[in-house]
Design a protein around this motif. Sequence first.
Motif, short mmCIF file in Angstrom:
data_model
loop_
_atom_site.label_atom_id
_atom_site.label_comp_id
_atom_site.label_asym_id
_atom_site.label_seq_id
_atom_site.Cartn_x
_atom_site.Cartn_y
_atom_site.Cartn_z
N LEU A 109 13.91 -6.50 -3.14
CA LEU A 109 13.76 -6.60 -1.70
C LEU A 109 13.48 -8.04 -1.31
N GLY A 110 14.25 -8.55 -0.36
CA GLY A 110 14.03 -9.89 0.16
C GLY A 110 14.18 -9.92 1.66
N ASN A 111 13.18 -10.49 2.35
CA ASN A 111 13.19 -10.54 3.81
C ASN A 111 13.32 -9.14 4.40
N VAL A 112 12.34 -8.29 4.04
CA VAL A 112 12.33 -6.90 4.48
C VAL A 112 11.04 -6.64 5.25
N MET A 113 11.15 -5.88 6.34
CA MET A 113 9.99 -5.57 7.17
C MET A 113 9.85 -4.06 7.32
N PHE A 114 8.65 -3.56 7.06
CA PHE A 114 8.30 -2.17 7.30
C PHE A 114 7.28 -2.16 8.44
N THR A 115 7.61 -1.56 9.56
CA THR A 115 6.73 -1.57 10.72
C THR A 115 6.42 -0.14 11.17
N THR A 116 5.13 0.20 11.20
CA THR A 116 4.65 1.51 11.66
C THR A 116 5.41 2.64 10.95
N CYS A 117 5.45 2.56 9.65
CA CYS A 117 6.14 3.58 8.85
C CYS A 117 5.12 4.44 8.10
N LYS A 130 10.11 -10.13 -2.45
CA LYS A 130 9.92 -11.51 -2.02
C LYS A 130 10.11 -11.58 -0.51
N GLN A 131 9.08 -12.09 0.16
CA GLN A 131 9.08 -12.17 1.62
C GLN A 131 9.28 -10.79 2.24
N VAL A 132 8.25 -9.98 2.07
CA VAL A 132 8.25 -8.61 2.58
C VAL A 132 6.98 -8.40 3.40
N LEU A 133 7.11 -7.77 4.56
CA LEU A 133 5.99 -7.50 5.45
C LEU A 133 5.80 -6.00 5.62
N CYS A 147 5.04 -4.52 -10.30
CA CYS A 147 5.93 -5.19 -9.33
C CYS A 147 5.77 -6.70 -9.43
N ALA A 148 6.84 -7.41 -9.14
CA ALA A 148 6.78 -8.86 -8.95
C ALA A 148 6.66 -9.10 -7.45
N LEU A 149 5.52 -9.64 -7.02
CA LEU A 149 5.21 -9.78 -5.60
C LEU A 149 5.10 -11.26 -5.24
N LYS A 150 5.91 -11.70 -4.29
CA LYS A 150 5.86 -13.09 -3.84
C LYS A 150 6.00 -13.14 -2.33
N ASN A 151 5.06 -13.82 -1.69
CA ASN A 151 5.07 -13.92 -0.22
C ASN A 151 5.10 -12.54 0.43
N ILE A 152 4.10 -11.73 0.09
CA ILE A 152 3.99 -10.37 0.61
C ILE A 152 2.84 -10.30 1.60
N GLN A 153 3.05 -9.62 2.72
CA GLN A 153 1.98 -9.44 3.70
C GLN A 153 1.72 -7.95 3.91
N PHE A 154 0.46 -7.58 3.86
CA PHE A 154 0.02 -6.25 4.27
C PHE A 154 -0.88 -6.44 5.49
N GLN A 155 -0.44 -5.97 6.64
CA GLN A 155 -1.21 -6.13 7.87
C GLN A 155 -1.61 -4.77 8.42
#
Length: 212
Positions: A109-117, A130-133, A147-155
């Motif tokens: 996964l690269g440049n992926v966003m999960f919002t209110t799921c 990589k680069q997942v929100l 998992c290999a996690l890089k630039n991950i945000q959990f908000q």
Amino acid sequence: MTKKYTLQQPKLPHELPEETFSISDDPFFKGITIKDCSITGEEMNRLAFDQVIFKNVLFEEVVFRDIELTDVIFTHCDLSNADFSGGIIHRVEFRESKMLGIDLSEATLGNVMFTTCHANLSSFRFARLKQVLFQECSMDASDFYECALKNIQFQQCHLNEATFANAPLNGIDLSTCKFERLNITINDLEGCIVSADQAIGFARLLGLRIKE
């Protein structure tokens, strides 16, 4: 301080024609909208979707291993228990969708966003992110084992009983998330950013006795 980075959003034209989903000899879908339907009991490897919007689509007993998703948006969809293992997912957004038990193990996964799921029991085992929100998602009992996690945000996510064993959390900020317990090894916590209350919980994992 958490390192800032910019997520690449899906690159889509202003309008996409609506089409009915059906698997043919050419499992490649480009530049369409699929909406208000059910995809049931389908199984096929290496399906590819490029510049596609899924809106209000139910995926039921679907097995799409090694799926390729590029510039795709899922909005108000039900992907519960869908098998997307081994997929390549780039510039994709999942918005306000139900994803209970979705299988994204061994996916990239690269440049992926999960919002209110709603993604409780989701599996990301052995995946590369990589680069997942993850933003305002329910992810209780989710599995990020190795998992290999890089630039991950959990908000502001719910992560109770989530598994991060052998998935180093260095630089990842969990301070806005809610959980009572994580399944994690102490070594993988090095460099993880947590709130003061969360730090007390992790201290108990080390066997420390907290004096009130």
